[in-house]
Design a protein around this motif. Structure first.
Motif, PDB file in Angstrom:
ATOM      1  N   ILE A 178       0.857  -1.191   0.000  1.00 60.17           N
ATOM      2  CA  ILE A 178       0.000   0.000   0.000  1.00 60.17           C
ATOM      3  C   ILE A 178       0.893   1.241   0.000  1.00 60.17           C
ATOM      4  CG2 ILE A 178      -1.529   1.337   1.516  1.00 60.17           C
ATOM      5  CD1 ILE A 178      -2.753  -1.387   2.367  1.00 60.17           C
ATOM      6  N   ILE A 179       0.561   2.187  -0.845  1.00 56.82           N
ATOM      7  CA  ILE A 179       1.316   3.457  -0.859  1.00 56.82           C
ATOM      8  C   ILE A 179       0.838   4.293   0.324  1.00 56.82           C
ATOM      9  CG2 ILE A 179       1.751   5.569  -2.180  1.00 56.82           C
ATOM     10  CD1 ILE A 179       1.241   3.880  -4.726  1.00 56.82           C
ATOM     11  N   VAL A 180       1.794   4.823   1.118  1.00 50.90           N
ATOM     12  CA  VAL A 180       1.370   5.546   2.331  1.00 50.90           C
ATOM     13  C   VAL A 180       0.593   6.800   1.942  1.00 50.90           C
ATOM     14  CG1 VAL A 180       3.226   4.622   3.791  1.00 50.90           C
ATOM     15  CG2 VAL A 180       3.555   6.796   2.614  1.00 50.90           C
ATOM     16  N   PRO A 181      -0.408   7.146   2.752  1.00 53.10           N
ATOM     17  CA  PRO A 181      -1.294   8.262   2.398  1.00 53.10           C
ATOM     18  C   PRO A 181      -0.567   9.597   2.203  1.00 53.10           C
ATOM     19  CG  PRO A 181      -2.260   6.955   4.165  1.00 53.10           C
ATOM     20  CD  PRO A 181      -0.873   6.415   3.944  1.00 53.10           C
ATOM     21  N   ALA A 182       0.573   9.793   2.865  1.00 52.91           N
ATOM     22  CA  ALA A 182       1.283  11.085   2.756  1.00 52.91           C
ATOM     23  C   ALA A 182       1.885  11.300   1.359  1.00 52.91           C
ATOM     24  CB  ALA A 182       2.393  11.154   3.801  1.00 52.91           C
ATOM     25  N   VAL A 183       1.939  10.252   0.552  1.00 50.35           N
ATOM     26  CA  VAL A 183       2.509  10.372  -0.801  1.00 50.35           C
ATOM     27  C   VAL A 183       1.401  10.813  -1.765  1.00 50.35           C
ATOM     28  CG1 VAL A 183       3.518   9.042  -2.709  1.00 50.35           C
ATOM     29  CG2 VAL A 183       4.313   8.663  -0.360  1.00 50.35           C
ATOM     30  N   SER A 184       1.641  11.922  -2.469  1.00 46.35           N
ATOM     31  CA  SER A 184       0.647  12.398  -3.447  1.00 46.35           C
ATOM     32  C   SER A 184       0.693  11.504  -4.691  1.00 46.35           C
ATOM     33  CB  SER A 184       0.963  13.839  -3.846  1.00 46.35           C
ATOM     34  OG  SER A 184       2.194  13.840  -4.555  1.00 46.35           O
ATOM     35  N   ASN A 185      -0.329  11.623  -5.539  1.00 46.06           N
ATOM     36  CA  ASN A 185      -0.313  10.831  -6.778  1.00 46.06           C
ATOM     37  C   ASN A 185       0.865  11.233  -7.663  1.00 46.06           C
ATOM     38  OD1 ASN A 185      -2.485   9.323  -6.060  1.00 46.06           O
ATOM     39  ND2 ASN A 185      -3.971  10.451  -7.324  1.00 46.06           N
ATOM     40  N   GLU A 186       1.216  12.530  -7.662  1.00 45.14           N
ATOM     41  CA  GLU A 186       2.349  12.997  -8.484  1.00 45.14           C
ATOM     42  C   GLU A 186       3.644  12.337  -8.006  1.00 45.14           C
ATOM     43  OE1 GLU A 186       0.060  15.135  -7.019  1.00 45.14           O
ATOM     44  OE2 GLU A 186      -1.003  15.119  -8.944  1.00 45.14           O
ATOM     45  N   GLU A 187       3.809  12.293  -6.677  1.00 44.67           N
ATOM     46  CA  GLU A 187       5.016  11.665  -6.120  1.00 44.67           C
ATOM     47  C   GLU A 187       4.988  10.153  -6.389  1.00 44.67           C
ATOM     48  OE1 GLU A 187       5.463  12.288  -1.881  1.00 44.67           O
ATOM     49  OE2 GLU A 187       7.564  11.672  -1.908  1.00 44.67           O
ATOM     50  N   ALA A 188       3.802   9.572  -6.268  1.00 38.47           N
ATOM     51  CA  ALA A 188       3.671   8.124  -6.494  1.00 38.47           C
ATOM     52  C   ALA A 188       4.071   7.768  -7.931  1.00 38.47           C
ATOM     53  CB  ALA A 188       2.245   7.680  -6.196  1.00 38.47           C
ATOM     54  N   ASP A 189       3.731   8.649  -8.876  1.00 36.56           N
ATOM     55  CA  ASP A 189       4.106   8.392 -10.284  1.00 36.56           C
ATOM     56  C   ASP A 189       5.623   8.249 -10.402  1.00 36.56           C
ATOM     57  OD1 ASP A 189       1.483   8.570 -11.067  1.00 36.56           O
ATOM     58  OD2 ASP A 189       1.617  10.699 -11.621  1.00 36.56           O
ATOM     59  N   ARG A 190       6.333   9.065  -9.628  1.00 35.54           N
ATOM     60  CA  ARG A 190       7.805   9.039  -9.672  1.00 35.54           C
ATOM     61  C   ARG A 190       8.371   7.851  -8.898  1.00 35.54           C
ATOM     62  NH1 ARG A 190      10.354  12.098  -6.624  1.00 35.54           N
ATOM     63  NH2 ARG A 190       8.686  13.473  -5.878  1.00 35.54           N
ATOM     64  N   GLY A 195       3.818   1.347 -11.522  1.00 34.43           N
ATOM     65  CA  GLY A 195       2.406   1.725 -11.515  1.00 34.43           C
ATOM     66  C   GLY A 195       1.705   1.366 -10.222  1.00 34.43           C
ATOM     67  N   TYR A 196       0.474   1.844 -10.123  1.00 38.28           N
ATOM     68  CA  TYR A 196      -0.311   1.551  -8.916  1.00 38.28           C
ATOM     69  C   TYR A 196      -1.794   1.619  -9.247  1.00 38.28           C
ATOM     70  CZ  TYR A 196      -0.381   6.682  -8.697  1.00 38.28           C
ATOM     71  OH  TYR A 196      -0.513   8.013  -8.995  1.00 38.28           O
ATOM     72  N   LYS A 197      -2.556   0.942  -8.417  1.00 39.37           N
ATOM     73  CA  LYS A 197      -4.019   0.924  -8.589  1.00 39.37           C
ATOM     74  C   LYS A 197      -4.630   1.840  -7.548  1.00 39.37           C
ATOM     75  CE  LYS A 197      -4.279  -3.932  -9.448  1.00 39.37           C
ATOM     76  NZ  LYS A 197      -4.455  -5.126  -8.688  1.00 39.37           N
ATOM     77  N   VAL A 198      -5.599   2.657  -7.982  1.00 36.00           N
ATOM     78  CA  VAL A 198      -6.318   3.504  -7.023  1.00 36.00           C
ATOM     79  C   VAL A 198      -7.659   2.832  -6.759  1.00 36.00           C
ATOM     80  CG1 VAL A 198      -7.232   5.798  -6.521  1.00 36.00           C
ATOM     81  CG2 VAL A 198      -5.184   5.550  -7.961  1.00 36.00           C
ATOM     82  N   ILE A 199      -7.783   2.206  -5.593  1.00 38.51           N
ATOM     83  CA  ILE A 199      -9.031   1.521  -5.223  1.00 38.51           C
ATOM     84  C   ILE A 199      -9.966   2.535  -4.558  1.00 38.51           C
ATOM     85  CG2 ILE A 199      -9.986  -0.389  -3.826  1.00 38.51           C
ATOM     86  CD1 ILE A 199      -7.009  -1.608  -4.283  1.00 38.51           C
ATOM     87  N   LYS A 200      -9.403   3.360  -3.723  1.00 41.41           N
ATOM     88  CA  LYS A 200     -10.022   4.563  -3.142  1.00 41.41           C
ATOM     89  C   LYS A 200      -8.896   5.587  -3.119  1.00 41.41           C
ATOM     90  CE  LYS A 200     -14.173   3.258  -1.835  1.00 41.41           C
ATOM     91  NZ  LYS A 200     -15.374   3.936  -2.371  1.00 41.41           N
TER      92      LYS A 200
END
Ligand code: BEZ
Length: 211
Positions: A178-190, A195-200
């Motif tokens: 799970i990607i920690v909530p403090a990471v934004s989608n922009e940061e997650a892209d980097r 890749g990652y799945k957005v379930i919520k």
């Protein structure tokens, strides 16, 4: 004051089956599992120590040192070690602290007087290379621990120390994180090029980053 997660693990020097153990110096740059046993010559502890001796290569692979503690004298530990080898088919291959004066047990809050006045409970402390306490578990004397679960937790602790992920329920190495909530989608892209799945918006999963 009891020890809490994030605290520096108290340092100590105490006798052990491998000579005087200066805890912080002995730990060095490794992770550490420090665990207590209620007493020598007790059946559940005998099975636990044999199982850990067999599992030691798995801890070694993860750069984890293991050290047990029991509130009996070194002479008892030596006799008990022979029993462990005889009954469990594995000799002790890590230090067992002889905490006859309860110095370490008291320092780490391993004696819970309402459970038992003299014996320690089954405590587990996982300590990082920075000497901070990362995990604590407390089992009663009557229940043997599950050391495969400890290895699973260590895999999670080491992964989440290096990457901005958390591990979901019942996670095992190789499974999605799970990607920690403090990471934004922009940061997650980097950070997560696979890749990652957005379930919520708060629940995003990604393949194990070092998998
Ligand atoms: C044991 O290790 O077997 C044990 C120790 C204290 C109470 C009950 C069991």
């Amino acid at each position: 004051m009891s020890i809490q997660l994030g605290d520096t693990a108290p340092d100590f020097t105490q006798e052990s089956t491998q000579g005087p153990l200066h805890f912080h110096a002995w730990a060095g740059e490794s992770w550490v599992v420090l665990f207590s046993h209620p007493k020598d010559f007790t059946p559940v502890c005998t099975t636990e120590l044999g199982a850990l001796a067999k599992l030691k290569p798995e801890f070694d692979k993860r750069n984890v040192k293991i050290v047990g503690l029991s509130v009996d004298a070194l002479t008892h530990h030596a006799d008990w070690s022979r029993d462990i080898e005889e009954t469990q088919g594995a000799a002790l291959n890590f230090p067992l602290i002889a905490d006859a004066d309860r110095k370490v047990s008291n320092l780490y809050g391993m004696i819970h007087p309402n459970a038992d006045n003299t014996m320690t409970v089954r405590s587990v402390f996982i300590i990082g290379p920075d000497k901070k306490v990362k995990l604590m578990l407390t089992y009663p004397a009557s229940t043997g621990r599950n050391f495969a679960e400890l290895l699973r937790v260590i895999d999670s602790l080491q992964l989440t120390a290096d990457y901005k992920v958390a591990t979901p329920v019942d996670w095992k190495p190789g499974e999605d994180c799970i990607i920690v909530p403090a990471v934004s989608n922009e940061e997650a892209d980097r950070l997560f090029p696979r890749g990652y799945k957005v379930i919520k918006p708060y629940l995003r999963t990604t393949p194990q980053p070092n998998g």
